[in-house]
Design an enzyme around this catalytic site. Structure first.
Site, short mmCIF file in Angstrom:
data_model
loop_
_atom_site.label_atom_id
_atom_site.label_comp_id
_atom_site.label_asym_id
_atom_site.label_seq_id
_atom_site.Cartn_x
_atom_site.Cartn_y
_atom_site.Cartn_z
N CYS A 233 0.82 -1.22 0.00
CA CYS A 233 0.00 0.00 0.00
C CYS A 233 0.85 1.27 0.00
O CYS A 233 1.63 1.49 0.94
CB CYS A 233 -0.92 -0.01 1.22
SG CYS A 233 -1.88 1.50 1.42
N TRP B 260 -6.82 -7.71 4.78
CA TRP B 260 -5.47 -7.70 5.34
C TRP B 260 -5.38 -8.71 6.47
O TRP B 260 -6.17 -8.67 7.41
CB TRP B 260 -5.10 -6.31 5.84
CG TRP B 260 -5.06 -5.27 4.77
CD1 TRP B 260 -5.89 -4.20 4.62
CD2 TRP B 260 -4.14 -5.20 3.67
NE1 TRP B 260 -5.54 -3.46 3.51
CE2 TRP B 260 -4.46 -4.05 2.90
CE3 TRP B 260 -3.06 -5.99 3.26
CZ2 TRP B 260 -3.76 -3.69 1.76
CZ3 TRP B 260 -2.35 -5.62 2.12
CH2 TRP B 260 -2.70 -4.48 1.39
N ARG C 11 -15.08 -0.37 6.24
CA ARG C 11 -13.86 -0.75 5.55
C ARG C 11 -12.68 -0.76 6.52
O ARG C 11 -12.47 0.18 7.28
CB ARG C 11 -13.57 0.21 4.39
CG ARG C 11 -14.64 0.19 3.32
CD ARG C 11 -14.42 1.27 2.28
NE ARG C 11 -13.24 1.02 1.45
CZ ARG C 11 -12.14 1.76 1.48
NH1 ARG C 11 -12.05 2.80 2.29
NH2 ARG C 11 -11.12 1.47 0.69
N THR D 58 -8.97 -0.50 6.66
CA THR D 58 -7.89 -0.07 5.78
C THR D 58 -6.59 0.19 6.55
O THR D 58 -6.59 0.38 7.77
CB THR D 58 -8.28 1.22 5.04
OG1 THR D 58 -8.52 2.26 6.00
CG2 THR D 58 -9.54 1.00 4.21
N VAL D 59 -5.51 0.18 5.79
CA VAL D 59 -4.21 0.62 6.30
C VAL D 59 -3.82 1.89 5.56
O VAL D 59 -4.29 2.11 4.43
CB VAL D 59 -3.12 -0.47 6.08
CG1 VAL D 59 -3.36 -1.66 6.97
CG2 VAL D 59 -3.05 -0.89 4.61
N GLU E 211 -6.27 7.83 8.42
CA GLU E 211 -6.00 8.71 7.28
C GLU E 211 -4.49 8.93 7.21
O GLU E 211 -3.89 9.48 8.13
CB GLU E 211 -6.74 10.03 7.43
CG GLU E 211 -6.29 11.13 6.49
CD GLU E 211 -6.30 10.71 5.03
OE1 GLU E 211 -5.29 10.94 4.34
OE2 GLU E 211 -7.32 10.15 4.58
N TYR F 168 -4.87 4.91 -9.59
CA TYR F 168 -6.01 4.05 -9.24
C TYR F 168 -7.22 4.38 -10.11
O TYR F 168 -8.00 3.48 -10.46
CB TYR F 168 -6.36 4.21 -7.75
CG TYR F 168 -5.39 3.49 -6.84
CD1 TYR F 168 -5.64 2.18 -6.42
CD2 TYR F 168 -4.21 4.09 -6.43
CE1 TYR F 168 -4.76 1.50 -5.61
CE2 TYR F 168 -3.30 3.42 -5.62
CZ TYR F 168 -3.59 2.13 -5.21
OH TYR F 168 -2.69 1.46 -4.42
#
Length: 415
Positions: free
Chosen positions: A130, A162, A202, A204-205, A220, A268
């Site tokens: 990432c 993950w 979600r 997320t990392v 963030e 992306y």
């Protein structure tokens, strides 16, 4: 009926064909056929079901291509499934343009609350593929916060989540995927669910975890690197390095407004575009911005002149993935980064700053895209690493120190 016995020799292949006849005393005849070792090995390495599959396809449509009706049916079915998977993987607007979801846990802290921060009370969760997580690893390293803020590194699961597990990457440092060293969870979703009141969004990392409160502090990336840059000065880490000096904050914000939508998220938007129109817009914006950046970095060592800033860190994590990943799997194919002399030299310049190269695990980066993003790469085959991305190539002299008028040997002082 005849039976066959196969005797394999590296240079000679013998076929003994024996006639079975109860009324005959004729000796078996032996036929000798010379076959190259390569052919013998190829015959051995055929998949076990290849003969059966070949027989079925020849029975259905001979040696020609499958019938048009079958091709059309499979293509329509796959396209429908692909759109369904992409909508789950990468939400889009009505035009088919990728729309990145907003981070749920934004920063609600200020520097003063960390004046008595103890090492280990915050824990960083990242994943090596990432680019957003990579930002936090770089700033953490440059600011000398490795011991103060421990890290757990997740691996991409087959379903795109993950996970925490032992992996095969062998490196000389601790930045390799492994287990969750704080909560002992099997995956990141479990950690998010430890949040007070629960959480089912979600996962997320990067994610910064408050060990004492047992809650998500922030997920963030830019908030986290701003905290790492100045939040612990005078308490722990390297206070001599400021990646966002007050005199440059305006410039940094201007660069971020350009880099984030058109480059960081721009790659992306190319890869996750769900319509030709959306892709065309994204790819044109991406490369026009790269052209502009290449021109800007001709006379300027870094984005804001002679000082490395958070904007440079954010741009670097996209550039370092460009040729091995985005150029191929995200269809960012107009040019390779190698074709931009100033951008490529700039990327090597940052890569060679002490501690930065150690945060770049190209094996994990490539696996995280090619082996996991099934809708974009159904075969899961990882291409060869471009030669320009090997350590030796990235370590070649960049000569960009000559662009520093004050000090031709500017160094980023790290602990």
């Amino acid at each position: 009926m005849a039976s066959s016995t196969l005797l394999l020799n590296p240079t000679l292949l013998h076929f003994q064909i024996k006639k079975r006849n109860t009324n005959s005393t004729t000796k078996p005849r032996t036929r000798t056929c010379h076959v190259s070792p390569r052919m013998s090995l190829q015959q051995q390495q055929q998949p076990p079901n290849s003969d059966l599959l070949t027989s079925i396809t020849r029975l259905l449509w001979g040696k020609s291509l499958p019938p048009q009706l079958l091709i059309s049916t499979v293509r329509t079915t796959w396209n429908s499934i692909w759109l369904l998977m992409m909508k789950q993987l990468a939400p889009s607007d009505p035009s088919g343009s990728y729309t990145r979801p907003i981070s749920k846990f934004r920063a609600n802290f200020n520097s003063s609350q960390f004046s008595r921060q103890k090492p280990g009370t915050l824990h960083l969760y990242v994943a090596l593929p990432c680019p957003w997580a990579h930002r936090t690893l770089i700033v953490r390293a440059l600011k000398g916060l490795e011991e103060a803020i421990p890290v757990s590194i997740a691996s991409p699961g087959i379903d795109g989540s993950w996970e925490f597990r032992e992996t095969r990457y062998n490196r000389g440092d601790d930045l390799i995927p492994g287990l969750d060293s704080v909560n002992g969870c099997k995956n990141l979703k479990e950690i998010y669910r430890l949040q007070r009141g629960g959480y089912d969004g979600r996962s997320t990392v990067p994610m910064l975890w408050d060990v004492e409160r047992k809650e998500v502090m922030c997920n963030e990336s830019y908030d986290i690197i701003e905290l790492f840059n100045s939040g612990f000065d005078g308490v722990m880490g390297n206070s001599n390095l400021d990646l966002s000096p007050p005199s440059l904050k305006g410039q940094i914000e201007e660069w971020n407004r350009v880099i984030y939508p058109k480059v960081n998220n721009g790659v992306y938007r190319c890869g996750f575009a769900q319509s030709q129109e959306a892709y065309d817009i994204a790819v044109n914006e991406l490369f026009s911005t790269l052209d502009m950046l290449n021109d800007h970095l001709g006379p300027s060592r870094y984005l804001c002149g002679e000082v490395l800033t958070l904007s440079d860190v954010c741009l670097f994590t996209t550039l370092v993935r460009f040729d091995p990943v985005y150029n191929v799997i995200f269809k960012c194919t107009k040019k390779k980064l190698l074709e931009y002399p100033n951008l490529h030299g700039y990327m090597r310049d940052i890569y060679q700053i002490p501690k930065v190269a150690a945060t770049c695990n190209f094996g994990a980066i490539m696996d995280g895209y090619y082996k996991i993003l099934f809708p974009l790469n159904p075969g899961g085959i990882r291409p060869a690493m471009p030669s320009g991305c090997e350590y030796e190539a990235l370590s070649k002299p960049h000569n960009r120190e000559s662009l520093s008028s004050v000090d031709k040997h500017i160094q980023v002082h790290v602990l």
